[in-house]
Design an enzyme around this catalytic site. Structure first.
Site, PDB file in Angstrom:
ATOM      1  N   ASP A  32       0.842  -1.200   0.000  1.00  0.00           N
ATOM      2  CA  ASP A  32       0.000   0.000   0.000  1.00  0.00           C
ATOM      3  C   ASP A  32       0.880   1.255   0.000  1.00  0.00           C
ATOM      4  OD1 ASP A  32       0.877  -0.174   2.581  1.00  0.00           O
ATOM      5  OD2 ASP A  32      -1.106  -0.091   3.511  1.00  0.00           O
ATOM      6  N   SER A  33       2.213   1.062  -0.033  1.00  0.00           N
ATOM      7  CA  SER A  33       3.125   2.187  -0.292  1.00  0.00           C
ATOM      8  C   SER A  33       2.850   2.760  -1.676  1.00  0.00           C
ATOM      9  CB  SER A  33       4.586   1.747  -0.173  1.00  0.00           C
ATOM     10  OG  SER A  33       4.825   0.569  -0.921  1.00  0.00           O
ATOM     11  N   ASP A  35      -1.060  -6.051  -0.186  1.00  0.00           N
ATOM     12  CA  ASP A  35      -1.513  -5.423   1.060  1.00  0.00           C
ATOM     13  C   ASP A  35      -3.022  -5.230   1.055  1.00  0.00           C
ATOM     14  OD1 ASP A  35       0.501  -4.928   2.930  1.00  0.00           O
ATOM     15  OD2 ASP A  35       1.227  -3.169   1.842  1.00  0.00           O
ATOM     16  N   GLU A  83      -1.489  -5.551   8.580  1.00  0.00           N
ATOM     17  CA  GLU A  83      -0.664  -4.947   9.625  1.00  0.00           C
ATOM     18  C   GLU A  83      -1.317  -5.125  10.990  1.00  0.00           C
ATOM     19  OE1 GLU A  83       0.159  -0.846   8.686  1.00  0.00           O
ATOM     20  OE2 GLU A  83       1.024  -1.349   6.730  1.00  0.00           O
ATOM     21  N   GLU A 108       9.216  -4.275  10.525  1.00  0.00           N
ATOM     22  CA  GLU A 108       9.659  -2.980   9.995  1.00  0.00           C
ATOM     23  C   GLU A 108      10.214  -2.084  11.096  1.00  0.00           C
ATOM     24  OE1 GLU A 108       6.991  -1.122   7.221  1.00  0.00           O
ATOM     25  OE2 GLU A 108       8.110   0.779   7.259  1.00  0.00           O
TER      26      GLU A 108
END
Ligand code: KIV
Length: 271
Positions: free
Chosen positions: A51-52, A90, A122, A189
């Protein structure tokens, strides 16, 4: 013979076997057909349709605005380009945290409409029910702990996470919860390398680090960052393998000059 050089198609099982053989997993992001094709041909193990894309492709400040439809568009383009790599997509913000039924519907849309091999979410204990429900439908799930960008408004800053004991303890426990639920891998991360290595050794599934040191099972970077296309973002963990923005700008400047000076097209470039 190494596993990664021997497989025709990377699956979640291959990644788990790679961890147990001590072979590192190479993962990069991609959001479009052309780059995904290059990554696949170069032999990348996993392509993450992150989703970056919200930052890199759409220019938003955070990953929050990107929609499920947007992710499906990017992921379907990547899958069309891929014959070997595992494609992980994502689930975007707001499509799985609320309730586990909605999470399953979102994950099914990704799998049905893109042809990807897995989804990523996440969080830890907070999303356990959603993870279990998605897994129960036979959809492989990758977890993501530490600096989870969808929670940036809770964190307030992109600093290293889990440096203090309570957050480190929660991360240890979340990793166990995700592994026991049946996730096939976890992204870690921006956390201390010592903690990432400890977590990696405490679970049987692979960990993929980004700013988490070398004691993890594999590494991931955002493609546009490691190629030097993006310019503003330069955390310590980012190794730039190219300065592509300079080369691209140089090529575009040359083109503009050639058009303006009437040097392009020449005799051999016309009909
Ligand atoms: O969206 C993304 O690119 C990611 C990676 C940074 C792991 O989640």
């Amino acid at each position: 013979m190494s596993l990664h050089s021997n497989v025709k198609r990377v699956t979640t099982h291959v990644l788990i076997a790679m961890k147990h053989k001590g072979e590192k997993i190479a993962m990069l992001t991609a959001y479009d057909y052309s780059f995904a094709r290059l990554l696949d041909q170069a032999g990348i193990d996993v392509i993450l349709v992150g989703d970056s894309a919200s930052n890199v492709m759409a220019g938003f400040d955070t990953t929050l605005p990107i929609t499920l439809d947007n992710m499906i568009y990017h992921a379907a383009s990547v899958v069309r380009a891929t014959s070997r790599a595992l494609v992980v997509v994502d689930l975007p913000f707001g499509t799985y945290q609320g309730d586990s039924k909605e999470a399953l519907v979102s994950a099914i849309r990704i799998m049905k409409e893109t042809g990807a091999g897995a989804i990523k979410v996440e969080g830890g204990v907070e999303i356990k029910e959603s993870v279990e429900r998605i897994l129960s439908a036979g959809i492989p799930v990758m977890g993501h702990l530490g600096l989870t960008p969808q929670a940036i408004h809770k964190f307030g800053t992109y600093v290293v996470r889990a440096t203090e004991k309570p957050e480190a303890d929660k991360l240890r426990s979340d990793a166990l919860i995700l592994a026991q639920a049946g996730c096939f891998a976890i992204v870690l991360e921006k956390i201390p390398a010592v903690l990432a290595e400890e977590v990696t050794q405490s679970i049987s599934i692979p960990t993929i680090g980004i700013g988490a040191g070398s004691g993890v099972s594999g590494q991931v970077l955002v493609l546009h960052d490691m190629l030097g296309i993006t310019q503003e973002f330069s955390p310590r963990f980012l190794r730039r393998y190219h300065n592509l923005q300079m080369e691209i700008k140089g090529a575009i400047t040359n083109y503009i000059q050639d058009v303006r000076s009437k040097e392009f097209p020449n005799e051999s470039e016309q009909y």
